[in-house]
Write an enzyme that holds these catalytic residues in place. Structure first.
Site, PDB file in Angstrom:
ATOM      1  N   VAL A 106       0.842  -1.194   0.000  1.00 43.35           N
ATOM      2  CA  VAL A 106       0.000   0.000   0.000  1.00 43.35           C
ATOM      3  C   VAL A 106       0.881   1.250   0.000  1.00 43.35           C
ATOM      4  CG1 VAL A 106      -0.233  -0.099   2.536  1.00 43.35           C
ATOM      5  CG2 VAL A 106      -1.941   1.134   1.180  1.00 43.35           C
ATOM      6  N   CYS A 107       0.351   2.316  -0.567  1.00 35.58           N
ATOM      7  CA  CYS A 107       0.957   3.652  -0.550  1.00 35.58           C
ATOM      8  C   CYS A 107       2.245   3.663  -1.381  1.00 35.58           C
ATOM      9  CB  CYS A 107       1.181   4.104   0.888  1.00 35.58           C
ATOM     10  SG  CYS A 107       1.585   5.852   1.074  1.00 35.58           S
ATOM     11  N   ALA A 108       3.372   3.941  -0.777  1.00 36.06           N
ATOM     12  CA  ALA A 108       4.655   3.955  -1.493  1.00 36.06           C
ATOM     13  C   ALA A 108       5.196   2.548  -1.700  1.00 36.06           C
ATOM     14  CB  ALA A 108       5.676   4.795  -0.717  1.00 36.06           C
ATOM     15  N   SER A 153      -2.547  -0.915  -3.225  1.00 34.63           N
ATOM     16  CA  SER A 153      -3.516   0.081  -2.793  1.00 34.63           C
ATOM     17  C   SER A 153      -2.837   1.436  -2.698  1.00 34.63           C
ATOM     18  CB  SER A 153      -4.113  -0.357  -1.449  1.00 34.63           C
ATOM     19  OG  SER A 153      -5.208   0.459  -1.087  1.00 34.63           O
TER      20      SER A 153
END
Length: 190
Positions: A106-108, A153
């Site tokens: 998720v994210c980075a 995500s």
């Protein structure tokens, strides 16, 4: 029972990590918080100390029979960079990829998979502005993207969707719906 390892590096985004742990434990999925350092104490991106369940060294030499069903990488730039810098994390990710296990991020953190060349031709998403790190991927803007063994995500705000998708994949859509309703994420009257 499904088993999941969430790899926690100093600087990880706590909401992205702890939300996943919380949701999967509510679904009775065996999720272990794994510190990638030599101590169980992990310091999050907002300087909150978390005590992991086990160390990466505890699982690095597990045989195929003992492997979890999924590895999860929470984001946070510092945490993501620490994941990228770890040769042991690289080895574990490649072992799980070769075994066909789920790889979530998720994210980075999806850039960890992208920069290793694992997302070639796969649909993936990440934190807005970091898409260049999804090397070879078909870049999507959905909250959660599943393509084969990869689950990606966008960030903090999509963490519940991310965790519920894991429950759906590991148990069922009905179980994800049940957990979503329990936490009042879904309308009780749906």
């Amino acid at each position: 029972m499904s088993k999941v390892y969430i790899l926690m590096a100093d600087g990880f985004e706590e909401i992205e990590g702890i939300t996943v742990v919380d949701l999967l434990r509510r679904a009775r999925i065996d999720i272990k918080m794994v510190s990638i350092t030599d101590t169980l104490k992990v310091v999050t991106s907002h300087n909150i100390e978390i005590k992991a369940d086990i160390l990466l060294s505890d699982i690095i030499n597990e045989g195929e029979q003992e492997m979890a069903d999924m590895l999860v990488l929470p984001g946070g730039m510092k945490g993501t960079n620490n994941l990228k810098a770890s040769a042991e994390v690289d080895s574990l990710i490649r072992k799980y990829q070769a075994a066909g296990k789920y790889l979530a991020a998720v994210c980075a953190a999806p850039t960890v998979y992208g920069e290793k060349g694992l997302l070639e031709g796969k649909k993936a998403t990440c934190y807005p502005g970091l898409e260049d790190g999804l090397v070879g991927a078909v870049k999507m803007k959905d909250n959660v993207v599943v393509d084969g063994q990869f689950i990606t995500s966008r960030g903090f705000g999509t963490s519940i969707d991310f965790g519920l998708k894991m429950i759906e994949l590991l148990i069922s859509a009905e179980k994800a719906q049940e957990i979503g309703t329990q936490i009042v994420y879904f309308d009780q009257n749906r």
